[in-house]
Design a protein around this motif. Sequence first.
Motif, PDB file in Angstrom:
ATOM      1  N   SER A  63       0.815  -1.216   0.000  1.00  0.00           N
ATOM      2  CA  SER A  63       0.000   0.000   0.000  1.00  0.00           C
ATOM      3  C   SER A  63       0.843   1.257   0.000  1.00  0.00           C
ATOM      4  O   SER A  63       0.380   2.318  -0.402  1.00  0.00           O
ATOM      5  N   LYS A  64       2.095   1.155   0.442  1.00  0.00           N
ATOM      6  CA  LYS A  64       2.942   2.345   0.525  1.00  0.00           C
ATOM      7  C   LYS A  64       4.052   2.345  -0.519  1.00  0.00           C
ATOM      8  O   LYS A  64       4.974   3.149  -0.446  1.00  0.00           O
ATOM      9  N   SER A  65       4.005   1.449  -1.490  1.00  0.00           N
ATOM     10  CA  SER A  65       5.006   1.456  -2.555  1.00  0.00           C
ATOM     11  C   SER A  65       4.861   2.733  -3.375  1.00  0.00           C
ATOM     12  O   SER A  65       3.755   3.185  -3.667  1.00  0.00           O
ATOM     13  N   ARG A  66       6.002   3.279  -3.729  1.00  0.00           N
ATOM     14  CA  ARG A  66       5.998   4.510  -4.518  1.00  0.00           C
ATOM     15  C   ARG A  66       6.858   4.297  -5.761  1.00  0.00           C
ATOM     16  O   ARG A  66       7.775   3.481  -5.761  1.00  0.00           O
ATOM     17  N   ARG A  67       6.595   5.046  -6.787  1.00  0.00           N
ATOM     18  CA  ARG A  67       7.355   4.937  -8.022  1.00  0.00           C
ATOM     19  C   ARG A  67       8.668   5.708  -7.950  1.00  0.00           C
ATOM     20  O   ARG A  67       9.520   5.556  -8.811  1.00  0.00           O
ATOM     21  N   SER A  68       8.857   6.534  -6.939  1.00  0.00           N
ATOM     22  CA  SER A  68      10.096   7.295  -6.789  1.00  0.00           C
ATOM     23  C   SER A  68      11.246   6.341  -6.456  1.00  0.00           C
ATOM     24  O   SER A  68      11.036   5.186  -6.086  1.00  0.00           O
ATOM     25  N   GLU A  69      12.445   6.832  -6.604  1.00  0.00           N
ATOM     26  CA  GLU A  69      13.613   5.999  -6.355  1.00  0.00           C
ATOM     27  C   GLU A  69      13.625   5.499  -4.912  1.00  0.00           C
ATOM     28  O   GLU A  69      13.446   6.251  -3.969  1.00  0.00           O
ATOM     29  N   LYS A  70      13.840   4.212  -4.763  1.00  0.00           N
ATOM     30  CA  LYS A  70      13.837   3.600  -3.432  1.00  0.00           C
ATOM     31  C   LYS A  70      15.268   3.443  -2.948  1.00  0.00           C
ATOM     32  O   LYS A  70      16.197   3.321  -3.745  1.00  0.00           O
ATOM     33  N   PRO A  71      15.451   3.418  -1.627  1.00  0.00           N
ATOM     34  CA  PRO A  71      16.803   3.204  -1.105  1.00  0.00           C
ATOM     35  C   PRO A  71      17.381   1.864  -1.552  1.00  0.00           C
ATOM     36  O   PRO A  71      16.653   0.909  -1.819  1.00  0.00           O
ATOM     37  N   LEU A  72      18.682   1.830  -1.633  1.00  0.00           N
ATOM     38  CA  LEU A  72      19.405   0.601  -1.934  1.00  0.00           C
ATOM     39  C   LEU A  72      19.521  -0.221  -0.653  1.00  0.00           C
ATOM     40  O   LEU A  72      19.638   0.327   0.439  1.00  0.00           O
ATOM     41  N   LEU A  73      19.455  -1.538  -0.761  1.00  0.00           N
ATOM     42  CA  LEU A  73      19.743  -2.391   0.383  1.00  0.00           C
ATOM     43  C   LEU A  73      21.224  -2.741   0.334  1.00  0.00           C
ATOM     44  O   LEU A  73      21.680  -3.422  -0.591  1.00  0.00           O
ATOM     45  N   VAL A  74      21.984  -2.301   1.319  1.00  0.00           N
ATOM     46  CA  VAL A  74      23.414  -2.581   1.392  1.00  0.00           C
ATOM     47  C   VAL A  74      23.643  -3.682   2.428  1.00  0.00           C
ATOM     48  O   VAL A  74      23.284  -3.521   3.602  1.00  0.00           O
ATOM     49  N   CYS A  75      24.222  -4.783   1.981  1.00  0.00           N
ATOM     50  CA  CYS A  75      24.568  -5.889   2.873  1.00  0.00           C
ATOM     51  C   CYS A  75      26.075  -5.838   3.088  1.00  0.00           C
ATOM     52  O   CYS A  75      26.851  -6.150   2.172  1.00  0.00           O
ATOM     53  N   ALA A  76      26.494  -5.437   4.278  1.00  0.00           N
ATOM     54  CA  ALA A  76      27.907  -5.256   4.583  1.00  0.00           C
ATOM     55  C   ALA A  76      28.448  -6.483   5.298  1.00  0.00           C
ATOM     56  O   ALA A  76      27.908  -6.895   6.327  1.00  0.00           O
ATOM     57  N   GLY A  77      29.529  -7.068   4.763  1.00  0.00           N
ATOM     58  CA  GLY A  77      30.086  -8.263   5.360  1.00  0.00           C
ATOM     59  C   GLY A  77      29.210  -9.471   5.081  1.00  0.00           C
ATOM     60  O   GLY A  77      28.328  -9.458   4.222  1.00  0.00           O
ATOM     61  N   GLY A  78      29.461 -10.543   5.820  1.00  0.00           N
ATOM     62  CA  GLY A  78      28.671 -11.753   5.639  1.00  0.00           C
ATOM     63  C   GLY A  78      29.071 -12.593   4.456  1.00  0.00           C
ATOM     64  O   GLY A  78      28.424 -13.608   4.165  1.00  0.00           O
ATOM     65  N   GLY A  79      30.121 -12.185   3.745  1.00  0.00           N
ATOM     66  CA  GLY A  79      30.584 -12.946   2.595  1.00  0.00           C
ATOM     67  C   GLY A  79      29.802 -12.635   1.339  1.00  0.00           C
ATOM     68  O   GLY A  79      28.731 -12.007   1.380  1.00  0.00           O
ATOM     69  N   PRO A  80      30.335 -13.043   0.175  1.00  0.00           N
ATOM     70  CA  PRO A  80      29.626 -12.817  -1.091  1.00  0.00           C
ATOM     71  C   PRO A  80      28.314 -13.576  -1.141  1.00  0.00           C
ATOM     72  O   PRO A  80      28.044 -14.450  -0.313  1.00  0.00           O
ATOM     73  N   TRP A  81      27.492 -13.246  -2.114  1.00  0.00           N
ATOM     74  CA  TRP A  81      26.202 -13.910  -2.249  1.00  0.00           C
ATOM     75  C   TRP A  81      26.373 -15.412  -2.373  1.00  0.00           C
ATOM     76  O   TRP A  81      27.237 -15.900  -3.104  1.00  0.00           O
ATOM     77  N   ARG A  82      25.546 -16.155  -1.670  1.00  0.00           N
ATOM     78  CA  ARG A  82      25.483 -17.603  -1.837  1.00  0.00           C
ATOM     79  C   ARG A  82      24.725 -17.912  -3.129  1.00  0.00           C
ATOM     80  O   ARG A  82      23.984 -17.067  -3.650  1.00  0.00           O
ATOM     81  N   SER A  83      24.879 -19.111  -3.629  1.00  0.00           N
ATOM     82  CA  SER A  83      24.231 -19.470  -4.891  1.00  0.00           C
ATOM     83  C   SER A  83      22.715 -19.353  -4.797  1.00  0.00           C
ATOM     84  O   SER A  83      22.057 -18.889  -5.741  1.00  0.00           O
ATOM     85  N   ASP A  84      22.131 -19.754  -3.653  1.00  0.00           N
ATOM     86  CA  ASP A  84      20.683 -19.657  -3.509  1.00  0.00           C
ATOM     87  C   ASP A  84      20.236 -18.197  -3.457  1.00  0.00           C
ATOM     88  O   ASP A  84      19.165 -17.848  -3.973  1.00  0.00           O
ATOM     89  N   GLU A  85      21.063 -17.327  -2.849  1.00  0.00           N
ATOM     90  CA  GLU A  85      20.737 -15.905  -2.815  1.00  0.00           C
ATOM     91  C   GLU A  85      20.785 -15.312  -4.225  1.00  0.00           C
ATOM     92  O   GLU A  85      19.908 -14.519  -4.616  1.00  0.00           O
ATOM     93  N   ARG A  86      21.814 -15.665  -4.994  1.00  0.00           N
ATOM     94  CA  ARG A  86      21.933 -15.136  -6.352  1.00  0.00           C
ATOM     95  C   ARG A  86      20.743 -15.550  -7.205  1.00  0.00           C
ATOM     96  O   ARG A  86      20.198 -14.737  -7.970  1.00  0.00           O
ATOM     97  N   ARG A  87      20.336 -16.804  -7.067  1.00  0.00           N
ATOM     98  CA  ARG A  87      19.185 -17.266  -7.853  1.00  0.00           C
ATOM     99  C   ARG A  87      17.933 -16.497  -7.460  1.00  0.00           C
ATOM    100  O   ARG A  87      17.135 -16.105  -8.320  1.00  0.00           O
ATOM    101  N   TRP A  88      17.732 -16.290  -6.170  1.00  0.00           N
ATOM    102  CA  TRP A  88      16.521 -15.602  -5.710  1.00  0.00           C
ATOM    103  C   TRP A  88      16.533 -14.141  -6.162  1.00  0.00           C
ATOM    104  O   TRP A  88      15.525 -13.628  -6.651  1.00  0.00           O
ATOM    105  N   ILE A  89      17.655 -13.474  -5.993  1.00  0.00           N
ATOM    106  CA  ILE A  89      17.756 -12.059  -6.387  1.00  0.00           C
ATOM    107  C   ILE A  89      17.531 -11.910  -7.894  1.00  0.00           C
ATOM    108  O   ILE A  89      16.790 -11.030  -8.345  1.00  0.00           O
ATOM    109  N   GLY A  90      18.154 -12.803  -8.661  1.00  0.00           N
ATOM    110  CA  GLY A  90      17.961 -12.757 -10.107  1.00  0.00           C
ATOM    111  C   GLY A  90      16.530 -13.051 -10.507  1.00  0.00           C
ATOM    112  O   GLY A  90      15.971 -12.408 -11.412  1.00  0.00           O
TER     113      GLY A  90
END
Length: 354
Positions: free
Chosen positions: A202-229
């Motif tokens: 209900s509160k989604s807007r078409r304006s630019e949304k903030p980026l989600l920054v994941c700091a540390g925790g290692g590179p994306w796992r294969s399951d994360e890459r598939r989901w994000i893609g």
Amino acid sequence: MNSHESPKPRAVSIGFDDQIFRRQLRGGISRYFRELAHDLSSVGVEVHPAMDQQRRHWPGPQPWRQADVLHATFYGGKPYRRRSQQQLVSSLFDMTPERHPEHFFLPAFRSPHANKARWLEASDLILSISAASADDLAFFQPNLRVPLKVIHLATAIDRLTPKPIAALTGRRYWLMVGKRHAYKNGLTVLRALALLHSGTTSKSRRSEKPLLVCAGGGPWRSDERRWIGGQGLEDAILQLPADDRVLAWLYRHAEAVVVPSLAEGFSLPLIEALACDTPVIASDLEVHREVGQSYATLLPALNAKVWAEKLADSERLLSPSQKLGAQKYVALRSHYAPERLVQEHIAAYGSTAT
């Protein structure tokens, strides 16, 4: 000494074994003990180091075995056979493996967590990093009779000189720090992000949304890459390594810090955000209520829609100092400072000798 004054605990020497340093040199627990040993030494406490920094092990007898108080840094193998009068202290960081065994391998040959109960039972004092972890211990080991003291963790991240990230300067972003998989529950935030970008909330807007920054925790796992893609979120998320100075900058400029964990022993990002006066959105856990008090916004851990609604409104979130008021903010920030942590450890070690 006046009759009404309490006697000060006598000075004792402290030894830290090398268990955790043989397992991890840069992990959270090894850092805790390394910094604690340094800070104790800096105020004049006799500390027997856990390791020879050059060799990474002691070629001869371990010096920490000669200390008055031996502070075990993990739960490997059997508890020590100590010399006469030596006191054993163990730390309780969390009971997450006991609460969420599906995320851990507990057989003794695979994980030292299986030895935790024996180490705690053999100790003269247990130091828990939160009351929530102490409550969990009381549930899983109700017959344990070892004295326990709660000593909250601390941070000095606000004292570091921040190292800017040029690509994020002037850009809005949310910050998630550390590991993301299993009980850290990063998937809930990813699901919330997908809802925001699909425009279904209900509160989604078409304006630019903030980026989600994941700091540390290692590179994306294969399951994360598939989901994000699969969700088309490649341009909405950034994963990057971060040293302390980079983290100091990220905390200070984030629109909000997100901590969606299903379980925690303490949750350092909460007090690091507090120190940098940045709004916090966290899962509604006992320990987050304890540590976050009234400055963190708490949400159901698995309800991605609620997280999406709150993230969509993150510009309106109040900072910790705004939510607490100046006086309470200063007091709570002081509580989570390293000086308090060191003094509480000194008092706890001294209590074992009385």
